[in-house]
Enzyme design. Structure first.
Site, PDB file in Angstrom:
ATOM      1  N   ARG A   1     -13.389   7.491  -3.559  1.00  0.00           N
ATOM      2  CA  ARG A   1     -12.900   6.176  -3.976  1.00  0.00           C
ATOM      3  C   ARG A   1     -13.863   5.139  -3.417  1.00  0.00           C
ATOM      4  O   ARG A   1     -13.857   4.870  -2.225  1.00  0.00           O
ATOM      5  CB  ARG A   1     -11.498   5.972  -3.400  1.00  0.00           C
ATOM      6  CG  ARG A   1     -10.696   4.854  -4.017  1.00  0.00           C
ATOM      7  CD  ARG A   1      -9.473   4.556  -3.168  1.00  0.00           C
ATOM      8  NE  ARG A   1      -9.871   3.794  -1.996  1.00  0.00           N
ATOM      9  CZ  ARG A   1      -9.272   3.865  -0.811  1.00  0.00           C
ATOM     10  NH1 ARG A   1      -8.259   4.666  -0.614  1.00  0.00           N
ATOM     11  NH2 ARG A   1      -9.712   3.137   0.195  1.00  0.00           N
TER      12      ARG A   1
ATOM     13  N   HIS B   1      -8.425   0.702  -1.741  1.00  0.00           N
ATOM     14  CA  HIS B   1      -7.329   1.418  -2.403  1.00  0.00           C
ATOM     15  C   HIS B   1      -6.769   0.573  -3.541  1.00  0.00           C
ATOM     16  O   HIS B   1      -6.667   1.010  -4.679  1.00  0.00           O
ATOM     17  CB  HIS B   1      -6.228   1.751  -1.405  1.00  0.00           C
ATOM     18  CG  HIS B   1      -4.965   2.222  -2.052  1.00  0.00           C
ATOM     19  ND1 HIS B   1      -4.893   3.417  -2.724  1.00  0.00           N
ATOM     20  CD2 HIS B   1      -3.736   1.644  -2.190  1.00  0.00           C
ATOM     21  CE1 HIS B   1      -3.679   3.564  -3.231  1.00  0.00           C
ATOM     22  NE2 HIS B   1      -2.963   2.495  -2.927  1.00  0.00           N
TER      23      HIS B   1
ATOM     24  N   TYR C   1     -10.432   1.453   8.027  1.00  0.00           N
ATOM     25  CA  TYR C   1     -10.211   2.876   8.319  1.00  0.00           C
ATOM     26  C   TYR C   1     -11.355   3.794   7.909  1.00  0.00           C
ATOM     27  O   TYR C   1     -11.254   5.001   8.036  1.00  0.00           O
ATOM     28  CB  TYR C   1      -8.896   3.358   7.701  1.00  0.00           C
ATOM     29  CG  TYR C   1      -8.734   3.045   6.213  1.00  0.00           C
ATOM     30  CD1 TYR C   1      -9.357   3.826   5.255  1.00  0.00           C
ATOM     31  CD2 TYR C   1      -7.966   1.968   5.794  1.00  0.00           C
ATOM     32  CE1 TYR C   1      -9.215   3.552   3.906  1.00  0.00           C
ATOM     33  CE2 TYR C   1      -7.813   1.671   4.436  1.00  0.00           C
ATOM     34  CZ  TYR C   1      -8.439   2.465   3.496  1.00  0.00           C
ATOM     35  OH  TYR C   1      -8.311   2.189   2.166  1.00  0.00           O
TER      36      TYR C   1
HETATM   37  C1  LIG Z   1       6.107   8.275  -3.479  1.00  0.00           C
HETATM   38  C2  LIG Z   1       5.165   7.207  -3.092  1.00  0.00           C
HETATM   39  N1  LIG Z   1       4.941   6.943  -1.799  1.00  0.00           N
HETATM   40  C3  LIG Z   1       4.106   5.973  -1.417  1.00  0.00           C
HETATM   41  C4  LIG Z   1       3.449   5.217  -2.348  1.00  0.00           C
HETATM   42  C5  LIG Z   1       2.477   4.119  -1.924  1.00  0.00           C
HETATM   43  N2  LIG Z   1       1.132   4.520  -2.286  1.00  0.00           N
HETATM   44  C6  LIG Z   1       0.552   4.091  -3.410  1.00  0.00           C
HETATM   45  S1  LIG Z   1      -0.900   4.834  -3.671  1.00  0.00           S
HETATM   46  C7  LIG Z   1      -0.803   5.736  -2.264  1.00  0.00           C
HETATM   47  C8  LIG Z   1      -1.883   6.688  -1.903  1.00  0.00           C
HETATM   48  C9  LIG Z   1      -2.167   7.640  -3.022  1.00  0.00           C
HETATM   49  O1  LIG Z   1      -3.218   8.470  -2.668  1.00  0.00           O
HETATM   50  P1  LIG Z   1      -3.797   9.538  -3.654  1.00  0.00           P
HETATM   51  O2  LIG Z   1      -2.674  10.341  -4.215  1.00  0.00           O
HETATM   52  O3  LIG Z   1      -4.866  10.274  -2.939  1.00  0.00           O
HETATM   53  O4  LIG Z   1      -4.413   8.692  -4.855  1.00  0.00           O
HETATM   54  P2  LIG Z   1      -5.590   7.620  -4.751  1.00  0.00           P
HETATM   55  O5  LIG Z   1      -4.906   6.307  -4.492  1.00  0.00           O
HETATM   56  O6  LIG Z   1      -6.474   8.022  -3.656  1.00  0.00           O
HETATM   57  O7  LIG Z   1      -6.249   7.637  -6.067  1.00  0.00           O
HETATM   58  C10 LIG Z   1       0.367   5.439  -1.589  1.00  0.00           C
HETATM   59  C11 LIG Z   1       0.762   6.018  -0.302  1.00  0.00           C
HETATM   60  C12 LIG Z   1       3.712   5.508  -3.698  1.00  0.00           C
HETATM   61  N3  LIG Z   1       3.146   4.819  -4.691  1.00  0.00           N
HETATM   62  N4  LIG Z   1       4.554   6.497  -4.039  1.00  0.00           N
END
Ligand SMILES: Cc1ncc(C[n+]2csc(CCOP(=O)(O)OP(=O)(O)O)c2C)c(N)n1
Ligand SMILES: Cc1ncc(C[n+]2csc(CCOP(=O)(O)OP(=O)(O)O)c2C)c(N)n1
Ligand SMILES: [Mg+2]
Ligand SMILES: [Mg+2]
Lengths: 352, 324, 324, 352
Positions: free
Chosen positions: D249, D253, D262
C-alpha cells in the site's frame, strides 16, 4: 489406516514399546479407573434422563480416552476451557460429579466451579470458548505464570469463525495454548467430510503458523503423551499446538437426537471394535495390572461416587427466586430489586 | 487542566494502567498507531507491548480474549474501532460477557470495558455513524455508559474500568474534540448509574445523552428566547437506567421529551417513555415525545443532516409538547 | 387437514419450493437429519442436495451466503438452529441483509427468510430459550414475524418467503407441537404487517405474540370468571408494527397490557407502550402495564417457572390495570 | 526474494518468455491504460479530498497491477465482490467513475450499480463480503451458469472469522470462487507479520482443502494469468482458489491516516522501486508498444474521463428526503411515511 495418526496402543491393546510413556503402574491403573468411572457416570446420566430425572445432555460414550488421557496431563495451575461433551475431563480434574449432574438437571448452581479448580464454565455456543482460552493464555504470559490454557472442542467447531480467529491470535502472540479437537466424525448429523474439505483437522494449524498433530483419540496413552508434550511446550514459551483427537461419538449427539437417522449401524459397529476402555484393559492385563478383582473395585468405587453425587444433586434445593437475580451484576439494581419483590409477591399469592 | 474528551479519556487510561497492573488495553491499531482517533496515544511507550496490544483484525476474539483475560485476573480495556463493527462481537458480548457471572453463580466475573466510537454527525463512511445502544441496554448483565463532557468522560471511564461488570463504553465521535473543559489532574470516578441534571428548568424535562446533550442545550437556548426553560437531564449511564432522577424531574415538570440520534422504533427512548408512562402517567400533562433519528439507515454525508436531530428540530419538539 | 405448527411450516416450505425454483433451504442439520425439530423433514428427498443444503457450522456464513444467493437471484430460507446462536450472524444481518437495498438504492435486494426456534417454556439448555426479538425490531430494513398458530405459521411463512425483504422468522419452540388446527392444503398468505384481534373484548386490550398468545388466552379465561373480558391482539408481525390495530383497540378500551417473555427493559413492550402513550394518551384510563420476563438471563429448567409469564401472572396484571 | 511467488515480470520489466500470456498488443496496451487511468483517477480523488470536495476514502496507489490484472480476466457473467480499495477493478470492469466519486463524496447513489454489471456493492466491514461471494457461487452452481464469483480483500481480512467460514464453505461445496487477497503488508498500522504467524497468506487455503498460490501483486501479467486460470478452473467445476497478491500500500490507509506514524520511509522507498506501472511500461517499451505519444494519449484520455466523471458527480443533486426512506423496504411502511412527512414539514419550516 488413518493418515499420520500418532498411536501408542493398537486396537488390540499392543503397545509400541518405544512410545510407551514412563508412567508408574498406579498412574496407569488410575487412567483406567478414570475412564471406567466416566463411562459409568455417563451411562447413569442416560438412565436418569430417560426417567425424567435429568435434562437433555451430550453423552461422552467413546470419548473416554481423549478426555481422560489429555486431562491427565494437566497441572493444577493450567486452565481448562471445556465444551459440552467433557465428562471425562471433569472427572479427571476432580470436578465434583454432583455439580455436573446438577447442571444438566437444569440448575446453574452446577457451574459454580470450585474455587481451587481452574476450569471454565461450559460454553454452549460451539467454538466460542476458544477466544477465552487464548485471552487466558495471554494473561498467563503477561503474568509470567508457568501455566497453559487447554481448550476442548469438536470437529464442527472448526467451521466457526471463532475457531479461526482464536487460533490466529494464538499464533501471532505465541500463547501457551493447547487446542484439542475431538474429531468424532460428526457434528450432530453432519459428517466431518461435509464440515471441511481439509483432509485432516490437524493441518489447519498451518494456517496460523504453528503445529498441528493427529492422535488416535481412542488411545489414552497417545492422548496423554501428546497433550503432555504440547502443554510443556506451551508452558516453556514454545507457543500453541493443535491436537486432533481422531475418535468417534458412540452415542447420540444428545439425548434429544436419534443418530440412526443419519448414520449406519455398521459404521457404529466398526468403531465399537476400537473401544478406548477395552483396548486399554487388554494393555493393562498384558502388563499384569488388570484382573477381575481390580475391575470389581473400580466399578464399586465408581458406583459409590456416582450414587453419592446423584443423591447430593437430587437433594439440592431448586434455586430460590433471589438466586436468579443476584448474579446479574455485582450489586442489585433498583429495577432488579423491584422485579424480585414483584416475583416474591406473586409467589406469596399462591401457585402460579 | 483544560482537556478535550480524547485527552480526558487518554488520561483516564494512563492513570488506571499506572495504578493497577491488571489493567491492559487491546484492539486494532491501538498501540503503535495510538488508535485511529488517538485515544490510546502514549500507552504503548509507557506500558509496553504486553499491556498495550495491537491485535489482528477480529472483533469477536478481541472481546472473547478479553473475557479470558478477565477470568485469569486481568481487567482489559478492549477497543472496537467503530461501533459499526461491534456486531461481529455480539455473540461474545451477549452469550458470555453478560452472562458469565450468572452462569457461574458468581465464580467468574467479567470486569472488562469495551470502548468504541459512537454516533453520527461527522459525515463519516458507512457503518461509522452507529448509535445502536439499545441493542445493549436490553441485555441483562451489561452496563452501558455514554459521556457527554470531558470531565464526565474521564470519571466515567475510570469508574467503568474499576467496575466489576462488563461495560460498553460509547464515545460520541462528534464530541471527541468538540471543546475543552477543566478536568482535574488526579483520578476520580463519576459513579455509574447516575443521571445528572445539566440544566435546571421547569415545565418540561428533556432527557438525552452523548452528542445530543449539546443539541438539547442549544435547543434550550433557542426556546429560552420565548421564555421557555426546559430542564435537561444527561443520562450518562444508559444501563442500568437511573429511573429515579428522570421520574423526579418529570413528576415536577409534567412533560417529557426524549432526544436520541438512534432510529425511533425500539430505541432507548421507547423504554424511557414506557417507564415514565407506567409510573408517572397521572402526573403527565402531555404525551411523552421522542425526537430521534428516523427509522432508516444512517445516511452518508450528503444526506446526514436530514437524519441527525438538530437544535431547531428539538426546539420544535419542545414547543409541540408545551402546546399539547 | 389438522396440522401442528411443525407440520404447517414444513408444508409451507414444501409448497413454496415446489412453486418456485429459486427457493432453496440451508442450515445446520436441515437436510439429512430433517432439522433438529424436524421442520425441514422430507425436503432433501424431494428437492435434492443442491436446494436443501446441510452447511458447516457457521452462522455468520449461513446468513452471509444466503445474501449472496439472493443477489444471484435465489430466495434462500436459512435456518439458525436456535435463536441463541443468531448473535454470530448479527453483523451479516444488520450490516448487510438489512441495508443492502438502501445501500444500492434498490439495485440489490435481500429476499431471504431466517428461520429460528424462539422462546422459552420448554426447560431447555442455556441459549436455547432466547426471545431477543427487540434486537431485530429496531433495525431498519428487517421484518420480524412470529406465528402463534399452525394456520398463521403456514400463511406467514409463505408470505415471508414471497416477501422482497429480509424476514427474521421466529418460531415459538413451545408451540411447535402444542396442538393441531385445521390448515388448508393449498398455499395461502397471511399478510405481513397485520396484527389480528384473536379475542374480542372490552375494557382492556392485551397485546402479545408467539407463545404468549395461549398464555394471554388462558389469562382471559381466568378473569372471565370475574366478568372481565379483555380483548387480545396477536401482533404476528413485530416489524413493521401494525400500530393502527393496536391503537384502534386501545382507543376503544382505554387500557393496555403488553405481555412478552423477553426481559422487560427495552423489550418490544417498551415501544408499544411508548407509541400508545404518544398517540393515545388522553384515551388511556390507566398506565400501560407490561408483564414480561424479568431483566435476567433466562434461567435453566429448575428456575424457569419463576421467569416465564404464566396465565395467573397475566391475570393479576389485568386486574391490576383495571384497579388503577 | 519472496517465498514461492509467481512472477512474469522482473522489477525492471523483463519477462520470462515461457510465462508471458498470449495477449494481443492491444490488450497489453489496454492493461497499461487501465492502470494509468486508475492512478490518475486515484490521485485526483486525493486532491479533491484535500480540497474538501471528497470525503474520506482509501487510495489505491500501488495496487494498480493487482486490481487491473485480475479484473481483466473476468467475463461479463462472472460476479465481483469488491472491498473498499478497488478503484482499478471498477475501472477495468467499466463501472462509471462518476459513481465511484459520488459514493466517496457521501452519496449512496454511487452504489446503484449499473444493471448490466455483476458487481456487488462495497463492503466496509472487513471480510464480510466473502460469505456473499460464496453464496453467489453456490447459486451459480445450482443454476448451472458457467460463471465464477471473485472476491477481493486485504491481508487484514484473513483474521476475521468470515474469511475462514467462507473459505471453508467454498471448500466443502467446491464452489466456483476465486479469492484474491491484496497482501499489501499492512492493515492500517498492523504489519502482516502481526496479523498472522503463517508464513504466507496463500498457505491458508490448505486449511480448507483447496489450492492457494502467491503472485507478485505488482506484476500485472502475473495477476492476469493466475486469475484467469483460477476463474477457468472455477467455471469448469474445479473448485475454489485463493490467490495472494503480494503488494504494498503505497499511500496512507485512508485520507484520515498518517502512515509515517507506523512505518519507515525507507520501506516505502524500497517498494516504490517496484512500481507496478513503471515496470509494465518498461516491458511495453521493450516490445515497442509504449512511447511518449502513447503515454500522452493515455493520459489525455484519462483526464477527459476523469473530468467528465467529476463534473457529473459534482452536478448530481444531493439526495432528496424521500431517497433516504424509500429503499428501506420494498414498500414504505405507515411509520416511515409519517416520519418522512414530519421531515418534509420540518424542512418547510426553514433551515434546521
Ligand atoms: C470488521 C471491521 N473492523 C475494522 C474495520 C476498520 N478498518 C477499515 S480498513 C481496516 C484495515 C484493513 O486492512 P486490510 O484488510 O489489510 O486491507 P487494506 O486496507 O490494507 O487494503 C480496518 C481495521 C472495518 N472496516 N471492519
Ligand atoms: C454456535 C452454535 N451453533 C449451533 C449449535 C447447536 N449445536 C450444538 S452441538 C452441535 C454440533 C457440534 O459438533 P462438534 O463441534 O463436532 O462437537 P460434538 O457434538 O461432535 O462433540 C450443534 C450444531 C451450538 N451449540 N452453537
Ligand atoms: Mg463432532
Ligand atoms: Mg492490507
Amino acid at each position: 489406516m488413518i493418515k499420520d495418526m500418532f498411536q501408542v496402543l493398537t486396537e488390540n491393546g499392543r503397545a509400541a514399546p518405544e512410545r510407551e510413556p514412563k508412567l508408574p503402574a498406579s498412574d496407569l491403573q488410575k487412567l483406567y479407573s478414570l475412564m471406567a468411572t466416566t463411562r459409568a457416570a455417563d451411562l447413569k446420566a442416560l438412565k436418569l434422563q430417560r426417567q425424567g430425572r435429568m435434562g437433555t445432555f451430550a453423552p461422552s460414550l467413546g470419548h473416554e480416552a481423549c478426555q481422560v488421557g489429555s486431562a491427565f496431563a494437566l497441572q493444577p495451575k493450567d486452565w481448562v476451557f471445556p465444551y459440552f461433551r467433557d465428562l471425562g475431563t471433569y472427572i479427571t480434574l476432580g470436578f465434583p460429579l454432583k455439580n455436573y449432574y446438577l447442571y444438566w438437571m437444569g440448575n446453574e448452581e452446577g457451574m459454580r466451579i470450585p474455587a481451587d479448580l481452574n476450569i471454565f464454565t461450559i460454553s454452549v455456543p460451539v467454538g466460542s470458548q476458544l477466544p477465552h482460552s487464548v485471552g487466558c493464555a495471554m494473561a498467563m504470559k503477561y503474568k509470567k505464570e508457568q501455566a497453559a490454557a487447554l481448550a476442548y472442542f469438536g470437529d464442527g467447531a472448526t467451521s466457526e469463525g471463532d475457531f479461526s480467529e482464536a487460533l490466529n491470535f494464538a499464533g501471532v502472540f505465541k500463547t501457551p495454548n493447547v487446542f484439542i479437537c475431538f474429531n468424532n466424525q460428526y457434528a450432530i448429523s453432519t459428517p466431518v467430510k461435509r464440515q471441511t474439505a481439509a483432509e485432516t483437522i490437524a493441518q489447519k494449524a498451518n494456517a496460523y503458523g504453528f503445529d498441528g498433530i493427529r492422535a488416535d483419540g481412542n488411545d489414552v496413552l497417545a492422548m496423554y503423551i501428546l497433550t503432555r508434550e504440547a502443554l510443556e511446550k506451551a508452558r516453556s514459551g514454545g507457543g500453541p499446538t493443535l491436537i486432533e483427537a481422531f475418535t468417534y461419538r458412540m452415542g447420540n449427539h444428545t439425548t434429544s437426537d436419534d443418530a440412526s437417522r443419519y448414520r449406519k449401524e455398521t459404521e457404529v459397529n466398526d468403531w465399537s471394535r476400537r473401544d478406548p476402555i477395552e483396548r486399554f484393559r487388554l494393555y493393562l492385563k498384558d502388563k499384569g495390572l488388570w484382573d477381575e478383582s481390580f475391575e470389581d473395585r473400580v466399578q464399586k468405587e465408581a458406583e459409590v461416587l456416582i450414587s453419592k453425587a446423584l443423591e447430593e444433586a437430587e437433594s439440592t434445593p431448586p434455586p430460590r427466586p433471589e438466586d436468579l437475580f443476584i448474579h446479574t451484576y455485582k450489586d442489585m439494581t433498583p429495577e432488579l430489586n423491584d422485579q424480585l419483590a414483584e416475583l416474591r409477591d406473586l409467589l406469596k399469592g399462591g401457585p402460579r | 487542566m483544560r482537556l478535550n474528551m480524547v485527552q480526558a479519556l487518554n488520561q483516564a487510561m494512563h492513570q488506571e494502567m499506572e495504578r493497577d497492573l491488571r489493567v491492559v488495553a487491546l484492539g486494532e491499531d491501538i498501540a503503535v498507531d495510538g488508535g485511529v482517533f488517538r485515544l490510546t496515544e502514549g500507552l504503548l511507550e509507557k506500558f509496553g507491548p504486553e499491556r498495550v496490544i495491537d491485535t489482528p483484525l477480529a472483533e469477536s476474539t478481541i472481546v472473547g480474549a478479553s473475557i479470558g483475560m478477565a477470568v485469569a485476573g486481568l481487567r482489559p480495556i478492549a477497543e472496537i474501532q467503530f461501533m459499526g463493527f461491534i456486531y461481529l462481537a455480539m455473540n461474545q458480548i451477549i452469550a458470555h460477557a453478560a452472562r458469565l457471572r450468572n452462569r457461574s453463580r458468581g465464580r467468574f466475573t467479567v470486569p472488562i470495558v469495551i470502548r468504541t466510537p459512537y454516533g453520527a454527525g461527522v459525515k463519516a463512511l458507512e457503518h461509522h455513524s452507529e448509535s445502536t445502544e439499545a441493542l445493549f441496554c436490553q441485555i441483562p448483565g451489561l452496563k452501558v455508559v455514554v459521556p457527554s463532557t470531558p470531565y464526565d468522560a474521564k470519571g466515567l471511564l475510570i469508574a467503568s474500568i474499576r467496575d466489576e461488570d462488563p461495560v460498553i463504553f460509547l464515545e460520541p465521535t462528534k464530541l471527541y474534540r468538540a471543546g475543552r473543559q477543566e478536568v482535574p489532574e488526579e483520578p476520580y470516578e463519576v459513579a455509574l448509574g447516575q443521571a445528572k441534571v445539566v440544566r435546571e428548568g421547569e415545565g418540561l424535562t428533556v432527557v438525552a445523552w452523548g452528542a445530543m446533550i449539546p443539541v438539547a442545550q442549544q435547543a434550550a437556548e433557542i426556546v429560552g428566547k420565548d421564555g421557555i426553560f426546559p430542564e435537561v437531564i444527561d443520562l450518562r449511564t444508559l444501563a442500568p437506567l437511573d429511573r429515579e432522577t428522570v421520574l423526579e424531574s418529570v413528576r415536577r415538570n409534567g412533560r417529557l421529551l426524549v432526544v436520541h440520534e438512534a432510529p425511533k422504533t425500539c430505541g432507548l427512548g421507547a423504554e424511557i417513555a414506557a417507564f415514565v408512562a407506567e409510573r408517572a402517567m397521572f402526573q403527565l400533562e402531555a404525551p411523552v415525545l421522542r425526537i430521534t433519528g428516523q427509522d432508516i439507515t444512517v445516511p452518508l454525508a450528503k444526506g446526514e443532516d436530514y437524519y441527525y436531530p438538530s437544535p431547531e428540530r428539538v426546539a420544535r419538539g419542545i414547543k409541540k409538547i408545551l402546546e399539547s
